[in-house]
Write an enzyme that holds these catalytic residues in place. Structure first.
Site, PDB file in Angstrom:
ATOM      1  N   LYS A  50       0.861  -1.189   0.000  1.00 52.32           N
ATOM      2  CA  LYS A  50       0.000   0.000   0.000  1.00 52.32           C
ATOM      3  C   LYS A  50       0.889   1.228   0.000  1.00 52.32           C
ATOM      4  O   LYS A  50       1.997   1.206   0.521  1.00 52.32           O
ATOM      5  CB  LYS A  50      -0.864   0.011   1.265  1.00 52.32           C
ATOM      6  CG  LYS A  50      -2.098   0.864   1.132  1.00 52.32           C
ATOM      7  CD  LYS A  50      -3.158   0.065   0.391  1.00 52.32           C
ATOM      8  CE  LYS A  50      -4.483   0.759   0.322  1.00 52.32           C
ATOM      9  NZ  LYS A  50      -5.549  -0.185  -0.042  1.00 52.32           N
TER      10      LYS A  50
HETATM   11  N1  GLU Z   1      -7.264   0.067  -3.134  1.00 50.73           N
HETATM   12  C1  GLU Z   1      -8.043  -1.096  -3.430  1.00 50.73           C
HETATM   13  C2  GLU Z   1      -8.106  -2.020  -2.241  1.00 50.73           C
HETATM   14  O1  GLU Z   1      -7.929  -1.606  -1.121  1.00 50.73           O
HETATM   15  C3  GLU Z   1      -7.607  -1.767  -4.715  1.00 50.73           C
HETATM   16  C4  GLU Z   1      -6.225  -2.297  -4.741  1.00 50.73           C
HETATM   17  C5  GLU Z   1      -5.789  -2.815  -6.101  1.00 50.73           C
HETATM   18  O2  GLU Z   1      -6.618  -2.871  -6.994  1.00 50.73           O
HETATM   19  O3  GLU Z   1      -4.614  -3.146  -6.239  1.00 50.73           O
HETATM   20  O4  GLU Z   1      -8.419  -3.171  -2.362  1.00 50.73           O
END
Ligand code: GLU
Length: 429
Positions: free
Chosen positions: A119
């Protein structure tokens, strides 16, 4: 050049009793115990592999240079390249990003896609920045992360405060640094530049699919079910719309402007059209009455869908929840201290790492399409994503029955077991 200042913003968004990292770790510990995870694997999975902190000097429109703090945390790459969104928010912290990165590892493992978890985040207030400022910030962040990102290394995506526009900048800037077009370095891109059909609604759609699967287990009919959705951004508005389409009565919705209630059900198509015509906000929407946002999650409905931020269900309001089912569209909306209260009340929870995994699932499809150089039809995307969501739901549900544990812990058990088994085959030093 004017003096450099560190960008700061006031007021935390929720009065918090525990941070998301603690909440994540306490569930991880319970699941590790149930699985009898050995000490080595526990130590490997407990902490992130990599944490990168950067300071980005960006020229603002007034000629001043501001310095922004940014993060990328790679939790784990046992299952494959790390995957996870980038959050722009003034309350982003390293602990939050660490928790969110670990949740991505568990999320990808629950839906059985070949990714680890990561993240990113930048402390900034995107609502107060111009497009030019956001573009310079995003490009600066991308360059500073050029050795972290990569189509087979670490693949970012949108999260709170970011969307296709930012992903396009990341794709472009990264491509320049490597000297070739690298579409697969990021997902959630605009359709015209390698984005996937169905990606925008994917997280909300997965929430809808897992909500229907849970209703079936409870013997409840969609047409006789009422729901309140907290958050009307990408996840909440799509979840509300798709649940509305399936016949559920959406009695309450909320966004940053407030909460809105209609005992007879809100017409979500009208609410979405209103939001799109009013700067993304529901303020002034005539199809519902304003209500106290603090009462939305404890209102008299059958299902609540928290689809905004972390820690909105805590030991302070969990006792008052009237719903029989909670479907978590957000990451970490329930703090660990609320879990025993919810379990004791007999409320079924479809946990975040299962309920909101439709987004990363279609991100995976986007990445596969980019690598294939081939575009899938919308039907192909939704059929496959729905199947993955339903299979994951059934697996987690069966695990919860098998061990007699809540679905949240069952999801961690499924995820940790998969990562731990893979780790055994791969081995370490
Ligand atoms: N931000 C989204 C999540 O928390 C998507 C992450 C992604 O598609 O890599 O799942």
């Amino acid at each position: 050049m004017a003096a450099t200042t560190v960008y700061k913003e006031p007021a935390p968004r929720v009065a918090n009793t525990e941070n998301p990292l603690e909440s994540m770790m306490s569930r991880f510990n319970i699941a590790a115990e149930i699985l009898g995870l050995d000490d080595t694997t526990y130590e490997v999975l407990k902490a992130p592999d990599k944490q990168v902190i950067v300071h980005l000097a960006v020229m603002m429109d007034d000629g001043k240079v501001d310095v922004f703090e940014g993060y990328r945390v790679v939790h784990n790459t046992i299952l494959g390249p790390s995957k996870g969104g980038i959050r722009y928010d003034h309350n982003v912290s390293l602990d939050e990003v660490k928790a969110l990165a670990a949740w991505m590892t568990w999320k990808c493992a629950v839906v059985d896609i070949p990714y680890g978890g990561a993240k990113g985040g930048i402390i900034c207030d995107p609502t107060r920045m111009s497009v030019g400022e956001l573009e310079r910030l995003t490009r600066a962040y991308t360059v500073s992360m050029k050795d972290v990102f990569g189509p087979d290394r670490d693949i970012p995506a949108p999260d709170m405060g970011t969307g296709p526009r930012e992903m396009a900048w990341i794709m472009d800037e990264y491509s320049k640094t490597v000297g070739q077009t690298a579409s697969a370095v990021v997902t959630g891109k605009p359709l015209v530049m390698g984005g996937s059909l169905g990606r925008t609604e994917a997280t909300g759609r997965g929430v809808m699919v897992s909500c229907l699967a849970a209703l079936a287990k409870l013997g409840m009919q969609p047409e006789e079910t009422s729901v309140a959705v907290q958050g009307f951004g990408n996840v909440g508005s799509w979840a509300a719309k798709l649940l509305f389409d399936k016949g559920l009565k959406v009695k309450g919705v909320s966004d940053i402007s407030g909460a809105y209630w209609n005992e007879n059900g809100i017409n979500i198509d009208e609410a979405v059209a209103y939001k799109n015509a009013h700067n993304g906000r529901l303020e002034g929407f005539a199809g519902a009455d304003p209500m106290d946002p603090n009462k939305l999650l404890t209102s008299k409905v059958d299902v609540i869908v928290p689809a905004a931020v972390e820690d909105v269900i805590t030991e302070h309001n969990a006792h008052d929840i009237q719903a029989r089912l909670i479907v978590e569209g957000a990451n970490g909306p329930t703090s660990a201290s609320a879990d025993p209260i919810i379990n004791q009340k007999g409320i079924l929870v479809v946990p975040d790492i299962l309920a909101n995994s439709g987004g990363v699932t279609v991100s995976y499809f986007e990445w596969v399409q980019n690598k294939q150089g081939f575009k899938w039809s919308l039907d192909m995307v939704t059929d496959r994503a729905d199947r993955i969501m339903n299979d994951a739901f059934e697996k987690v549900y069966a695990t919860s029955q098998q061990y007699n544990i809540p679905m949240r812990i069952a999801a961690y058990v499924v995820a940790i077991d998969k990562v731990a088994q893979t780790y055994k085959y791969r081995g370490g030093y």
